[in-house]
Motif scaffolding. Structure first.
Motif, short mmCIF file in Angstrom:
data_model
loop_
_atom_site.label_atom_id
_atom_site.label_comp_id
_atom_site.label_asym_id
_atom_site.label_seq_id
_atom_site.Cartn_x
_atom_site.Cartn_y
_atom_site.Cartn_z
N ARG A 67 0.80 -1.23 0.00
CA ARG A 67 0.00 0.00 0.00
C ARG A 67 0.83 1.28 0.00
O ARG A 67 0.46 2.25 -0.64
N LEU A 68 1.94 1.27 0.70
CA LEU A 68 2.73 2.50 0.82
C LEU A 68 3.37 2.89 -0.50
O LEU A 68 3.58 4.08 -0.77
N SER A 69 3.66 1.92 -1.35
CA SER A 69 4.23 2.24 -2.66
C SER A 69 3.15 2.45 -3.72
O SER A 69 3.35 3.20 -4.67
N LYS A 70 2.00 1.82 -3.55
CA LYS A 70 0.93 1.93 -4.55
C LYS A 70 -0.01 3.12 -4.31
O LYS A 70 -0.68 3.56 -5.23
N ALA A 71 -0.09 3.55 -3.07
CA ALA A 71 -0.97 4.67 -2.72
C ALA A 71 -0.14 5.75 -2.04
O ALA A 71 0.08 5.71 -0.83
N PRO A 72 0.36 6.71 -2.81
CA PRO A 72 1.28 7.72 -2.29
C PRO A 72 0.76 8.50 -1.08
O PRO A 72 1.54 8.94 -0.26
N MET A 73 -0.54 8.65 -0.95
CA MET A 73 -1.08 9.39 0.20
C MET A 73 -1.26 8.52 1.43
O MET A 73 -1.61 9.02 2.50
N CYS A 74 -1.01 7.23 1.32
CA CYS A 74 -1.15 6.33 2.45
C CYS A 74 -0.06 6.62 3.48
O CYS A 74 1.10 6.83 3.13
N THR A 75 -0.44 6.66 4.72
CA THR A 75 0.48 6.90 5.82
C THR A 75 0.44 5.71 6.76
O THR A 75 -0.63 5.33 7.23
N GLN A 76 1.58 5.14 7.03
CA GLN A 76 1.63 4.01 7.95
C GLN A 76 1.44 4.53 9.37
O GLN A 76 2.14 5.44 9.82
N LEU A 77 0.47 3.98 10.06
CA LEU A 77 0.18 4.38 11.42
C LEU A 77 1.19 3.74 12.36
O LEU A 77 1.27 2.52 12.48
N THR A 78 2.00 4.59 12.98
CA THR A 78 2.98 4.13 13.95
C THR A 78 2.79 4.94 15.23
O THR A 78 2.16 6.00 15.22
N LEU A 79 3.35 4.46 16.30
CA LEU A 79 3.26 5.17 17.57
C LEU A 79 3.86 6.56 17.45
O LEU A 79 3.32 7.54 17.97
N ASP A 80 4.96 6.69 16.71
CA ASP A 80 5.62 7.98 16.52
C ASP A 80 4.74 8.98 15.79
O ASP A 80 4.81 10.18 16.05
N LYS A 81 3.93 8.51 14.86
CA LYS A 81 3.10 9.40 14.03
C LYS A 81 1.70 9.63 14.62
O LYS A 81 0.97 10.50 14.15
N LEU A 82 1.33 8.85 15.61
CA LEU A 82 -0.03 8.87 16.14
C LEU A 82 -0.47 10.27 16.59
O LEU A 82 -1.58 10.70 16.27
N ALA A 83 0.36 10.99 17.29
CA ALA A 83 -0.01 12.31 17.81
C ALA A 83 -0.33 13.30 16.71
O ALA A 83 -1.22 14.14 16.85
N GLU A 84 0.38 13.21 15.59
CA GLU A 84 0.15 14.16 14.50
C GLU A 84 -1.03 13.75 13.61
O GLU A 84 -1.47 14.52 12.77
N MET A 85 -1.55 12.56 13.82
CA MET A 85 -2.68 12.09 13.01
C MET A 85 -4.00 12.39 13.73
O MET A 85 -4.81 11.50 13.99
N ASP A 86 -4.19 13.67 14.04
CA ASP A 86 -5.37 14.06 14.81
C ASP A 86 -6.67 13.95 14.02
O ASP A 86 -7.75 14.11 14.55
N TRP A 87 -6.58 13.64 12.75
CA TRP A 87 -7.75 13.45 11.91
C TRP A 87 -8.36 12.04 12.07
O TRP A 87 -9.42 11.76 11.52
N LEU A 88 -7.68 11.18 12.83
CA LEU A 88 -8.25 9.85 13.04
C LEU A 88 -9.58 9.99 13.77
O LEU A 88 -9.76 10.89 14.60
N PRO A 89 -10.53 9.09 13.50
CA PRO A 89 -11.83 9.21 14.16
C PRO A 89 -11.72 8.97 15.67
O PRO A 89 -10.81 8.29 16.14
N GLU A 90 -12.66 9.50 16.40
CA GLU A 90 -12.70 9.32 17.86
C GLU A 90 -12.83 7.85 18.25
O GLU A 90 -12.49 7.47 19.36
N THR A 91 -13.33 7.04 17.34
CA THR A 91 -13.52 5.62 17.63
C THR A 91 -12.26 4.79 17.41
O THR A 91 -12.21 3.61 17.79
N CYS A 92 -11.22 5.37 16.82
CA CYS A 92 -10.00 4.63 16.49
C CYS A 92 -9.34 4.07 17.75
O CYS A 92 -9.04 4.80 18.70
N ALA A 93 -9.09 2.78 17.75
CA ALA A 93 -8.49 2.11 18.91
C ALA A 93 -7.12 2.68 19.25
O ALA A 93 -6.79 2.86 20.42
#
Length: 149
Positions: A67-93
């Motif tokens: 997915r990361l090579s086929k979908a350029p806008m895809c972002t791998q969810l990692t602990l390091d990136k979690l804080a900046e991904m504030d667009w995740l839904p409130e339901t996201c585990a």
């Protein structure tokens, strides 16, 4: 396979195995929605258009490994990136656990049923359409508030 059936209650995100981390995904597909960022404010908006790799029926990536090579806008969810991904839904585990909140009652790790996210109405399955069918100039017309879905 995750051995401890309630691992998320006692294992901090930073200490989870790769299998435990991956199992947190509820399969809602909401993180696979195309986003638009306001260049002036930096605010990120979700649209009802989904990544072309998302199988809308199952809300799973059709090519997760690549997915990361086929979908350029895809972002791998990692602990390091979690804080900046504030667009995740409130339901996201991932988001909920990082904020010391519990998993939603319908989460598959709680219910034992991977379809519970869809049955509860918290998935893109009910409204998303592939970005292949949306002209880029029309994306503004597809902005939605995923926390109201």
């Amino acid at each position: 396979m995750v051995s401890d059936k309630t691992f998320w209650l006692s294992t901090p995100l930073a200490e989870m195995s790769a299998a435990q981390w991956e199992s947190l995904c509820d399969g809602c597909g909401l993180c696979c929605l195309v986003k638009i960022e306001d260049e002036d404010s930096g605010e990120v908006y979700n649209t009802s258009a989904s990544c072309r790799l998302l199988d809308v029926e199952t809300c799973r990536c059709s090519d997760y490994e690549n997915r990361l090579s086929k979908a350029p806008m895809c972002t791998q969810l990692t602990l390091d990136k979690l804080a900046e991904m504030d667009w995740l839904p409130e339901t996201c585990a991932y988001k909920r656990l990082s904020e010391n909140r519990s998993l939603p009652a319908w989460h598959h790790l709680v219910t034992g049923d991977k379809n519970s996210v869809h049955e509860a109405g918290f998935s893109a399955k009910w409204f998303a359409q592939s970005e292949e069918y949306v002209h880029p100039e029309q994306l503004l017309d597809f902005i939605i508030d995923i926390d109201e879905k």
